[in-house]
Design an enzyme around this catalytic site. Structure first.
Site, short mmCIF file in Angstrom:
data_model
loop_
_atom_site.label_atom_id
_atom_site.label_comp_id
_atom_site.label_asym_id
_atom_site.label_seq_id
_atom_site.Cartn_x
_atom_site.Cartn_y
_atom_site.Cartn_z
CD GLU A 49 -2.90 -5.80 4.09
OE1 GLU A 49 -3.92 -5.13 4.41
OE2 GLU A 49 -1.75 -5.36 4.17
CD GLU B 199 -3.02 -1.06 2.23
OE1 GLU B 199 -2.94 -0.14 3.08
OE2 GLU B 199 -3.90 -1.93 2.27
#
Length: 809
Positions: free
Chosen positions: A499, A421
């Site tokens: 994730e 991210e």
């Protein structure tokens, strides 16, 4: 300073042993520690390493209070974040000192190896600075020839954690092991071998062993002999060659017939034992542990291990060990992995940091595949002012190189991640950083694919700008509803859930009415989340959607759930001025290592070796008589019938009417009445095959103590996790009892820590008392160095105490 306590262990995973030519001292005892900029002997403490100075607390709202907008969560305005790094005092400086002995430095090379120091480590030996290393999660080493002396050597390690350094609890101090490696001048250096298995079949496997050899002179001939030992220790291949040193690497090749292939079901491990000889004299012996296995990531078809298709049933884990903090303990790591394996987990993502060597070693031995990841911040638009982005430009190549060289021999490692991210997902600078990291990894290990956890998928981001296409395996965080779009647009033809879920739940906490809330934050009184497993954060979803994507498409190669365990810090959705929340509720297992209901939902889907049948909620609801109280059953069986006090509530069968009905059996209109809830499970042929019962408990009568292990090793490090609960006179557990329990340990062990899994509890982990939360808490006891019996007693007002014994041998 009287600090000559040296423990000699085989401690570096994958590549080191102890013999006449090479010794490894692991420096555990004999350390002195002092907080602050300078060492003050009058206030110093004697400590054992690994050591985390911050876990002792106290918890406080003021610790690392941050005013920030969390871009990854879609926040546009900065707000006051409490408990974001756990509310523990990890910021500041500390200094460690110890003394170790070296018998002789003549013709010897001395190397200091640090598995991890949190953080900004400065290492001094005998008053001379030998190395600095800013990143706290990485292992590093320094050759100290010319500085180390025969006899006593004085080692000092200074470290510092800074404000705004982390987004979760990082720990503090020398929280992983420290080793002194003593070799001949001619030797294989730290992480100096690389094993590959170019051809793997059931009939035979080819093995290539490449090594660095240091301390040689130009044109010096060195005899290199390597034997390959199978998992039973039997020699199955051998090579003996002369190496003419010109500064180059040296490679030996082998053929192993009828190989035992490494896999999650059969984690078979081989050893390459390499001996260096000069003029007929052995000068070094180096062991490289490895596995024989093949990896294939096949576009459109999925991931294949040893030619067999397999999905990643993985979890992400931070590095802290709950009430033990960041200080690594192999017994605690094994306990975590045991729980995860029983749930059906076959893979771990080390998010977002390099792992402890002990974790990788255990995954090798226990058959858990790994995605190893270094950091979640790059240099362009860093997330935290003093996070990894502050040192990325100077240190990224060094850190990634250490990571890959350290773990490229471990068979459990099947994939590298280079980030998570990162704001660099937008724009040209991010692509440049990605290519830099990708090239560093590929130069050191061309055998494993590279991924990155991506969350920015809007116009102009990773799908459109070439970022995702530059990865071998595109990993996406919380985007299962968009997988089809990604699959059609990207050339990779494979999708990984790097994730998934981020479902939030507190163990044993139930809130009514029940509504499924994907991508919708639900806040409850007391800062808890619903254990009906129906709530998630704004960016995430419940597990069912991820299950469906994996089931329906070969090109979905699996997932890594956020997270396997609750961890200190990041208490979403209670991170905005919501003190005393200080730990996450993402975990499938809570901070006290107690499984939540969600554990059994995953187990029912992932554990294909042992059946699952689990009922929720508990059945103790004084004041809710005749109110709607839904009952869920998580089971590996296809259907079941529910009974309340003997009356059938009907049969439920898994179906595709909704994604939730596909994986859960739900009775949404049942009403609470005290008594007995019984579920009978049926197979596809309609045969009753299992049943389970829960009952309304009576008055509190006595404590119950259930240790996970009743026999420990007398090494001073082995742990047993003891679950403490209250039962009525008939033995029924009371899941609503929250009284305070006190613990006492005597005999061959000591009390280590305690926790209850409540993300709002501010009781210190080190005091031998804890409030029960949802009727349970955990006490952790540690073995002594001497054999005997450890005696554990728990007591609380109003109930009978309990004593249990654990053998230490």
């Amino acid at each position: 300073m009287n600090s000559r306590h040296l423990i000699i262990l085989m401690a570096l995973s994958g590549a080191i042993n102890i013999n006449a030519q090479r010794t490894v001292q692991t420096l555990k005892n004999g350390w002195e520690f002092c907080r602050g900029d300078s060492f003050n002997e009058s206030v110093s403490q004697k400590v054992t390493v690994p050591h985390d100075w911050a876990i002792y607390g106290p918890f406080d709202r003021k610790h690392d209070l941050q005013v920030v907008a969390v871009e990854q969560n879609g926040e546009a305005e900065a707000t006051e974040k409490t408990g974001r790094t756990g509310g523990l005092p990890f910021i500041g400086k500390g200094i460690y000192r110890t003394v170790f002995e070296v018998p002789d430095t003549t013709s010897r090379t001395i190397t200091l190896v640090f598995d991890g120091v949190m953080s900004n480590a400065d290492v001094t030996l005998n008053g001379k600075k030998v190395i600095s290393w800013p990143y706290g999660y990485n292992s590093f080493y320094a050759v100290v020839d010319g500085i180390a002396v025969p006899g006593e050597n004085y080692l000092e390690v200074a470290c510092e954690n800074k404000d705004g350094q982390s987004r979760w609890y990082p720990g503090a101090g020398i929280y992983r092991n420290v080793h002194v490696v003593n070799t001949d001048k001619i030797h294989i250096p730290t992480w100096g071998t690389f094993v590959t298995t170019p051809v793997v079949t059931k009939e035979y496997a080819s093995i290539s062993l490449t090594m660095d050899i240091e301390g040689t002179y130009n044109r010096q001939n060195i005899r290199v002999e390597t034997v390959i030992l199978n998992p039973q220790g039997k020699e199955v291949a051998k090579a003996s060659n002369v190496f003419c040193a010109r500064g180059q690497e040296f490679t030996q090749n082998f053929l192993v017939n009828d190989p035992d292939l490494w896999s999650p079901r059969n984690p078979e491990l081989y050893t390459a034992k390499t001996t260096l000889s000069v003029d007929g004299k052995d000068v070094d012996e180096y062991e490289t542990r490895f596995g024989i296995r093949s990896l294939a990531y096949v576009p459109e078809k999925g991931f294949f291990l040893n030619g067999e298709p397999i999905k990643f049933k993985g979890v992400c884990n931070h590095h802290d060990l709950g009430p033990l903090g960041a200080a690594v303990n192999k017994s605690a790591l094994r306990h975590q992995l045991d729980l995860l394996k029983d749930m059906g987990v076959n893979a771990i993502r080390t998010s977002h940091n390099m792992p402890a060597p002990e974790l990788v070693e255990l995954c090798d031995e226990m058959g858990l595949m790994m995605m190893v990841e270094p950091f979640d911040d790059w240099g362009f638009r860093p997330k935290s002012p003093n996070g990894y982005g502050a040192v990325f430009n100077e240190w990224a190549d060094k850190d990634v190189s250490n990571m890959v060289r350290h773990y490229r021999n471990n068979p459990s490692v099947v994939m590298w991640s280079i980030g998570n991210e990162v704001p660099s997902q937008w724009g040209e600078p991010g692509i440049n950083e990605l290519m830099r990291l990708r090239n560093t990894v590929r130069q050191l290990d061309p055998t494993r694919p590279i991924t990155c956890g991506m969350d920015q998928v809007g116009e102009g981001a990773v799908i459109d700008n070439g970022f995702a296409a530059a990865l071998d395996i595109p990993g996406f965080n919380y985007k299962p509803q968009l997988y089809d779009k990604f699959y059609e647009k990207l050339p990779n033809r494979l999708i990984l859930g790097s994730e998934t879920a981020s479902t939030v739940s507190s163990r044993g906490q139930y809130f009514f009415p029940i509504e499924f809330k994907d991508h919708n934050v639900v806040l409850h009184e007391g800062n808890q989340s619903n254990s009906y497993d129906n709530e998630s954060c704004s960016w995430s979803n419940t597990p069912d959607l991820d299950f469906a994507r994996d089931d329906d498409h070969d090109w979905c190669i699996g997932q890594f759930v956020w997270t396997g365990f609750d961890y200190l810090g990041e208490p979403s959705p209670y991170d905005t001025d919501a003190w005393p929340s200080h730990s996450s509720v993402f975990g499938i297992i809570d901070l006290a290592s107690l499984p939540k209901d969600r554990y059994y939902l995953y187990r029912s889907k992932w554990n294909d070796e042992s059946p699952t049948l689990h009922i929720l909620p508990h059945w103790n609801w004084k004041g809710r008589e005749d109110e709607i109280t839904p009952v869920f059953v998580y089971t590996s069986y296809p259907k079941a019938e529910l009974f309340i006090n003997g009356k059938s509530q009907g049969m439920r069968e898994k179906n595709d009417s909704t994604v939730y009905n596909r994986y859960r059996l739900m009775w949404m209109d049942t009403r609470y009445e005290p008594g007995e809830v019984r579920v009978v499970a049926y197979d596809n042929d309609g045969h009753a095959v299992a049943e389970k019962t829960i009952k309304t408990a009576g008055k509190p009568h006595h404590l119950v103590a259930i240790p996970n292990r009743t026999s420990l090793t007398a090494n001073g490090e082995d742990l047993s996790y003891i679950t403490i609960q209250v039962a009525d006179k008939d033995g029924n557990i009371i899941p609503t009892d929250n009284r305070r329990v006190k613990f006492k340990v005597s005999g061959a062990g000591t009390f280590e820590a305690t926790a209850n899994g409540d993300p709002t509890s501010l009781l210190p982990f080190q005091n031998p008392e804890m409030d029960l939360f949802s009727g349970a808490a955990t006490a952790i006891v540690r073995s002594s160095n001497s054999e005997g019996t450890l005696i554990f007693t728990a007591s609380a007002p109003g109930v009978k105490p309990v004593t249990t014994t654990i053998e230490v041998k």
